[in-house]
Design a protein around this motif. Sequence first.
Motif, PDB file in Angstrom:
ATOM      1  N   GLU A  11      -5.511   0.974   2.340  1.00 13.46           N
ATOM      2  CA  GLU A  11      -4.348   0.963   3.220  1.00 13.46           C
ATOM      3  C   GLU A  11      -4.631   0.086   4.436  1.00 13.46           C
ATOM      4  O   GLU A  11      -5.746   0.064   4.945  1.00 13.46           O
ATOM      5  N   LEU A  12      -3.587  -0.616   4.893  1.00 20.20           N
ATOM      6  CA  LEU A  12      -3.636  -1.281   6.182  1.00 20.20           C
ATOM      7  C   LEU A  12      -3.259  -0.256   7.241  1.00 20.20           C
ATOM      8  O   LEU A  12      -2.410   0.605   6.996  1.00 20.20           O
ATOM      9  N   VAL A  13      -3.860  -0.360   8.415  1.00 23.10           N
ATOM     10  CA  VAL A  13      -3.587   0.568   9.507  1.00 23.10           C
ATOM     11  C   VAL A  13      -3.247  -0.234  10.758  1.00 23.10           C
ATOM     12  O   VAL A  13      -3.969  -1.171  11.106  1.00 23.10           O
ATOM     13  N   GLY A  14      -2.152   0.120  11.417  1.00 16.65           N
ATOM     14  CA  GLY A  14      -1.787  -0.466  12.697  1.00 16.65           C
ATOM     15  C   GLY A  14      -1.733   0.640  13.733  1.00 16.65           C
ATOM     16  O   GLY A  14      -1.399   1.783  13.408  1.00 16.65           O
ATOM     17  N   SER A  15      -2.060   0.322  14.989  1.00 13.18           N
ATOM     18  CA  SER A  15      -2.046   1.356  16.023  1.00 13.18           C
ATOM     19  C   SER A  15      -1.567   0.803  17.354  1.00 13.18           C
ATOM     20  O   SER A  15      -1.735  -0.381  17.649  1.00 13.18           O
ATOM     21  N   ALA A  16      -0.984   1.687  18.146  1.00  9.76           N
ATOM     22  CA  ALA A  16      -0.591   1.400  19.522  1.00  9.76           C
ATOM     23  C   ALA A  16      -0.779   2.684  20.305  1.00  9.76           C
ATOM     24  O   ALA A  16      -0.444   3.763  19.816  1.00  9.76           O
ATOM     25  N   GLY A  17      -1.354   2.561  21.499  1.00 13.15           N
ATOM     26  CA  GLY A  17      -1.582   3.783  22.253  1.00 13.15           C
ATOM     27  C   GLY A  17      -1.969   3.544  23.692  1.00 13.15           C
ATOM     28  O   GLY A  17      -1.940   2.411  24.191  1.00 13.15           O
ATOM     29  N   ILE A  18      -2.333   4.653  24.344  1.00 11.84           N
ATOM     30  CA  ILE A  18      -2.796   4.607  25.721  1.00 11.84           C
ATOM     31  C   ILE A  18      -4.145   5.318  25.808  1.00 11.84           C
ATOM     32  O   ILE A  18      -4.439   6.204  25.005  1.00 11.84           O
ATOM     33  N   ALA A  19      -4.939   4.906  26.785  1.00 12.69           N
ATOM     34  CA  ALA A  19      -6.262   5.503  26.963  1.00 12.69           C
ATOM     35  C   ALA A  19      -6.644   5.442  28.433  1.00 12.69           C
ATOM     36  O   ALA A  19      -6.069   4.675  29.210  1.00 12.69           O
ATOM     37  N   GLU A  20      -7.602   6.263  28.787  1.00 13.70           N
ATOM     38  CA  GLU A  20      -8.202   6.177  30.111  1.00 13.70           C
ATOM     39  C   GLU A  20      -9.684   5.920  29.918  1.00 13.70           C
ATOM     40  O   GLU A  20     -10.360   6.684  29.214  1.00 13.70           O
ATOM     41  N   TYR A  21     -10.183   4.837  30.511  1.00 10.65           N
ATOM     42  CA  TYR A  21     -11.583   4.471  30.395  1.00 10.65           C
ATOM     43  C   TYR A  21     -12.302   4.726  31.718  1.00 10.65           C
ATOM     44  O   TYR A  21     -11.744   4.520  32.795  1.00 10.65           O
ATOM     45  N   LYS A  22     -13.549   5.164  31.606  1.00 10.10           N
ATOM     46  CA  LYS A  22     -14.386   5.418  32.784  1.00 10.10           C
ATOM     47  C   LYS A  22     -15.630   4.548  32.677  1.00 10.10           C
ATOM     48  O   LYS A  22     -16.286   4.530  31.637  1.00 10.10           O
ATOM     49  N   VAL A  23     -15.926   3.847  33.759  1.00  5.57           N
ATOM     50  CA  VAL A  23     -17.090   2.972  33.817  1.00  5.57           C
ATOM     51  C   VAL A  23     -18.095   3.571  34.797  1.00  5.57           C
ATOM     52  O   VAL A  23     -17.756   3.835  35.950  1.00  5.57           O
ATOM     53  N   LYS A  24     -19.319   3.784  34.313  1.00  3.67           N
ATOM     54  CA  LYS A  24     -20.422   4.211  35.172  1.00  3.67           C
ATOM     55  C   LYS A  24     -21.438   3.086  35.170  1.00  3.67           C
ATOM     56  O   LYS A  24     -21.936   2.695  34.119  1.00  3.67           O
TER      57      LYS A  24
END
Length: 172
Positions: free
Chosen positions: A103-116
């Motif tokens: 299967e082909l998979v497509g995605s769209a979303g939101i995230a929160e990234y934290k940098v240390k």
Amino acid sequence: MKKTLLLAGIAGMLAANAEAIDATPYVGLDMNYALVDSDSDVKLSSKDWSLSGVIGARTDRFGLEAFYNTGLREHKANNTTRISGYGVDALVFQDLGCSGRWELVGSAGIAEYKVKAHGYNSDTGLAERLGAGVQYALSEKTTLRAMYHHAWVHSSYLNELDELSFGLRYNF
């Protein structure tokens, strides 16, 4: 605490509605390799390894997936950096007709990234994500997946993130 409540709420929504919409819940584990773009004075590694835990549900064509990504420490020239994050992706699946296994998979979303970063305060930023990939069903319950995600991160330390993920999904 916010992350736990968000993931628990999403899991509860997916589990409560799984039977009503004929959805298949699943869990997964991904190994990720990210290329980082940063314009800040913080010396971030240009490459970042991480491990992600995934919980989701899918129908034949659509899915919803929540992830928590924990960055693996990287030591370079006495600098220790770690990028971690969590978020939700909406997925779309397209069967490739190969006995229903590919299967082909497509995605769209939101995230929160934290940098240390060593010697600096940590920084967080909200990001929009788009992705594409392919998955192969090893059995009715187990699937291998390879994905590419691009994230536009709104952070003072981080601009963009290109991520390659390789993982395993187990369907219930």
